[in-house]
Scaffold this motif. Structure first.
Motif, PDB file in Angstrom:
ATOM      1  N   ASN A 112       0.700  -1.243  -0.032  1.00 37.00           N
ATOM      2  CA  ASN A 112      -0.198  -0.030  -0.167  1.00 37.00           C
ATOM      3  C   ASN A 112       0.930   1.083  -0.038  1.00 37.00           C
ATOM      4  OD1 ASN A 112      -2.581   1.519   0.066  1.00 37.00           O
ATOM      5  ND2 ASN A 112      -2.230   1.867   2.295  1.00 37.00           N
ATOM      6  N   SER A 158     -11.567   6.841   1.821  1.00 36.41           N
ATOM      7  CA  SER A 158     -10.581   5.590   2.049  1.00 36.41           C
ATOM      8  C   SER A 158     -11.386   4.341   1.518  1.00 36.41           C
ATOM      9  CB  SER A 158     -10.438   5.660   3.708  1.00 36.41           C
ATOM     10  OG  SER A 158     -11.461   4.973   4.119  1.00 36.41           O
ATOM     11  N   THR A 177      -1.811   6.725   2.106  1.00 39.56           N
ATOM     12  CA  THR A 177      -2.436   6.963   3.455  1.00 39.56           C
ATOM     13  C   THR A 177      -3.049   8.325   3.597  1.00 39.56           C
ATOM     14  OG1 THR A 177      -0.403   8.162   3.834  1.00 39.56           O
ATOM     15  CG2 THR A 177      -0.535   6.002   4.508  1.00 39.56           C
TER      16      THR A 177
END
Ligand code: ADP
Ligand code: MG
Length: 760
Positions: free
Chosen positions: A394, A424, A397
């Motif tokens: 990933n 998100s 953020t």
């Protein structure tokens, strides 16, 4: 002489002999006659005995007796009938519910049955009578014949005795005259033979008569037998008649009893009625006396009433005038009241319209405050398809305190972007829809709305727009919301919702709901000179329920599937548009609005290297890049309120011109892949997003701002015609421009009104 004497002696001897013979014969004949007489007498006696024993007299007597009995029975029957008729003739006292009525009807039925039987028996009796009559006739005949026979016999006897007498006389005369003895003897002999013959004849006759008598006896016996039978039958019939009589008697008795009880009831009822009538009479008398006294007291009251009546009469005469006057005043009052109500209504209507306008304004202001062009980002979760290893890690953020910030780690360097909102991977379809909901409501109010899903292939554009059957995306949720909103407003507004679906591939517009999906569609200017655009031949489906939408989507999907062998690949290289048009009429004011909702799943934004691609792939990439750049340019031009907005640089912007300009609302959802291997494309997408959003709208800063951002990636192959080439910005200033009021400026720039019809 002696000879003569001898002869005489011989003759005398012979005469004596003959005499003795004749004597003997005569005695014999006499005996025979005597016998015959005796026989005749005995036969006559027998006949008389027979007659007395079984003869016609008894039969006649018997017959007479039967006839007398029959006559009696007939009389009795007649009497019964008369009685019956009398009973019938008597008025039947109606006694509903009386227990005897049923019994009585039963008895009546039985009676009628008995009468039938009696009639039958009567018939039989008359038949028997007839038979008896016939037999009597035959008996009389037989008797007549018997009498004849007896008379004949008497005659024969008479004749025979006469002849016997004659014979005696002849013998005596012969004795007296001896010479003609021979002759006499001869005669006697002859006579005697005749007598013998006569005797034998009479004997045969007698025989015959005896036979006849025997026959008659036989006949008599038979008749007696028949008589016996008829007697028995008569006895039976009498017994039956007696039975019927008993029955009749019983029925009669019951009837009498019933009548008796009815009579008693009647008497009782009469007595009761009489008693009641007496009591009532008494009360009436008392009342009468009271009324009389009242009458005496009422007379003065009557006088006053008459006076009152006269007064009223006078009043009534003047009443029509009063009434007319009253009506006039009431009418005036009502008219006034109606006017007041009308003016109130007008006032209310005015207030209602003002409120409506205000609500719309507020909503619009809300949307405008959020920005007419808004850009949000949605980061999809890491999926299996992303694989494993460092490439699948990933790289995205979020800021826990600010949901408009997104951080990306690209090639070890952190880069941050600020957009209107960032979702998100945890955000649900509903969360995303919540963000666009206000735009959908604007569409009902008559605003045009565009929602774009932008991003590289696999970043989740289709997921956000279409979603899955279990978890639908914006498209279906938007339509559902439209339906429910329209339903809520159904008392005041009438809405018509239509749906079109199209795709743009290599700058060619195609109808996804049409019968000929291959057909190229053109975008034309409305011939009415309004400056509006429309697409001739684009199919429009009217939808009323979620079911309808699903059918439309399915139809479009099937069209695409049959058209392209690799739909995924194809759809990633074409723009898919769902165009929803909401047309409304305000029932109270007649005001018409038209809002268009354009839901666009854009082609994949990934860049194709110049050297790596050729042929079809290169052409596709060029088209995609050009159209996405054009979209970015248009949005940028709109946000910066440039005088010229380059709508015509691509089919997509040209088609959506109406929905992008004026007071239209635009939302760009930038889809982001979170994994390491896609950071370069992610960076590019976020830059594009920020570029679209970051133009600050102060008139002085416009040019400067315009020069500060870039779309060069999209212009790798083709320089943008109108857009300058600013340098890339990694972070934009917070949207201070949202506080400015671009609406008025935009209105100047875009003359097409928001409430004007938008033809497809
Ligand atoms: P695109 O249309 O941009 O090419 P898709 O919508 O087809 O991308 O998404 C690619 C894959 O990622 C699909 O399997 C889709 O189900 C999945 N996906 C995308 N976004 C999400 C999400 N928010 N949550 C779960 N899965 C997602
Ligand atoms: Mg897709």
């Amino acid at each position: 002489m002696s000879q003569l004497q001898e002869e005489l002696v011989v003759l005398r001897e012979r005469l004596a002999l003959h005499d003795s013979d004749r004597q003997a014969t005569t005695t014999q004949l006499q005996n025979q006659v005597e016998n015959l007489k005796e026989k005749l007498i005995s036969q006559a006696q027998e006949v008389s005995r027979l007659r007395s024993e079984l003869g016609g007299t008894d039969v006649e007597k018997h017959r007479d007796r039967v006839m007398v009995e029959n006559e009696q029975l007939r009389q009795e029957l007649r009497r019964c009938e008369v009685e019956l008729q009398e009973l019938r003739a008597q008025p039947v006292v109606p006694c509903e519910g009386c227990e005897h009525s049923q019994e009585s009807t039963q008895l009546r039925d039985k009676l009628s049955q008995l009468q039938l039987e009696v009639a039958e028996n009567k018939g039989m009796l008359s038949e028997l009578n007839l038979e008896v009559q016939q037999k009597t006739d035959r008996l009389a005949e037989v008797e007549l014949r018997l009498k004849d026979c007896l008379a004949e016999k008497a005659q024969e006897e008479e004749r025979l005795s006469r002849r016997l007498r004659d014979s005696h006389e002849t013998i005596a005369s012969l004795r007296a005259q001896s010479p003609p003895v021979k002759y006499v003897i001869k005669t006697v002999e002859v006579e005697s033979s005749k007598t013998k013959q006569a005797l034998s004849e009479s004997q045969t006759r007698n025989q015959h008569l005896q036979e006849q008598v025997a026959m008659q006896r036989q006949v008599l016996k038979e008749m007696e037998q028949q008589l016996q039978n008829s007697h028995q039958l008569t006895v039976q019939l009498r017994a039956q008649i007696a039975m019927y009589e008993a029955e009749l008697e019983r029925a009669h008795g019951q009837m009498l009893e019933e009548m008796q009880s009815l009579e008693e009831d009647k008497n009782r009822a009469i007595e009761e009625a009489f008693a009641r009538a007496q009591v009532e009479m008494k009360a009436v008398h008392e009342n009468l006396a009271g009324v009389r006294t009242n009458l005496l007291t009422l007379q003065p009251a009557l006088r006053t009433l008459t006076n009152d009546y006269n007064g009223l009469k006078r009043q009534v005469r003047s009443f029509p005038l009063l009434l007319q006057e009253a009506l006039r005043s009431v009418k005036a009052e009502i008219g006034q009241a109606i006017e007041e109500v009308n003016s109130n209504n007008q006032e209310l209507l005015r207030k209602y319209r003002r409120e409506l306008q205000l609500r719309k304004k507020c909503h619009n202001e809300l949307v405008r405050l959020k920005g007419n062009i808004r850009v949000i980002a949605r980061v999809r979760p890491v999926t299996k398809e992303d694989g494993e290893g460092p490439e699948a890690t990933n790289a995205v953020t979020f800021d826990p305190d600010d949901d408009s910030i997104i951080h990306l780690l690209h090639k070890g360097k952190p880069v941050s972007f600020e957009l209107d909102k960032v979702f998100s991977p945890r955000a649900s379809q509903q969360d995303v829809f919540q963000e666009v909901q206000a735009l959908i409501t604007s569409c009902i109010d008559g605003f045009n709305v565009c929602i774009f899903a932008y991003g590289q292939t696999g970043a989740g554009k289709t997921y956000t727009m279409e979603g899955t059957p279990e978890n639908p995306g914006i498209n279906q949720r938007a339509l559902q919301l439209l339906f429910s909103e329209v339903q809520e407003k159904a008392s005041d507004w009438q809405y018509n919702i239509t749906v079109s679906a199209a795709e743009i591939y290599n700058e060619v517009l195609r109808d996804l709901l049409g019968k000929e999906p291959q057909e190229k569609l053109e975008i034309r200017l409305c011939p009415d000179g309004s400056g509006q655009l429309y697409v001739p031949g684009l199919t429009e489906f009217q939808v009323q329920s979620v079911d309808d939408i699903n059918k439309v989507f399915e139809f479009g999907h099937n069209n695409r599937t049959t058209e392209f062998t690799n739909l995924n690949e194809h759809s990633s290289r074409s723009h898919a548009l769902l165009i929803v048009t909401v047309r409304g009429v305000d029932c109270s004011t007649g005001l018409r609005t038209t809002g268009k909702l354009n839901l666009v799943d854009l082609a994949g934004s990934e860049r194709v290297g110049k050297s790596g691609a050729e042929g079809t792939r290169l052409r596709e990439a060029q088209h995609i890049n050009r159209s996405l750049s054009a979209l970015g340019d248009v949005i940028a031009a709109l946000r910066s309120r440039q005088g010229h907005v380059p709508f015509r640089n691509s089919k997509l912007t040209y088609l959506l011109q109406d929905s992008l300009s004026g007071d239209s609302k635009t939302l760009m959802v930038v889809q982001v892949s979170p994994v390491e291997k896609n950071t370069s494309e992610t960076l590019y997408s976020l830059k594009f997003a920020e570029r679209v959003r970051s133009v600050e709208l102060g008139p002085g800063s416009r040019r400067t701002e315009l020069g500060s951002w870039s779309s060069q990636e999209h212009l790798e192959w083709e320089p943008a015609c109108q857009t300058p080439q600013p340098t890339a910005r990694t972070h934009s200033a917070p949207g201070s421009g949202t506080n400015s009021r671009p609406g008025s400026i935009r209105r100047k720039l875009q003359p097409s009104g928001k409430l004007k019809p938008v033809p497809v």
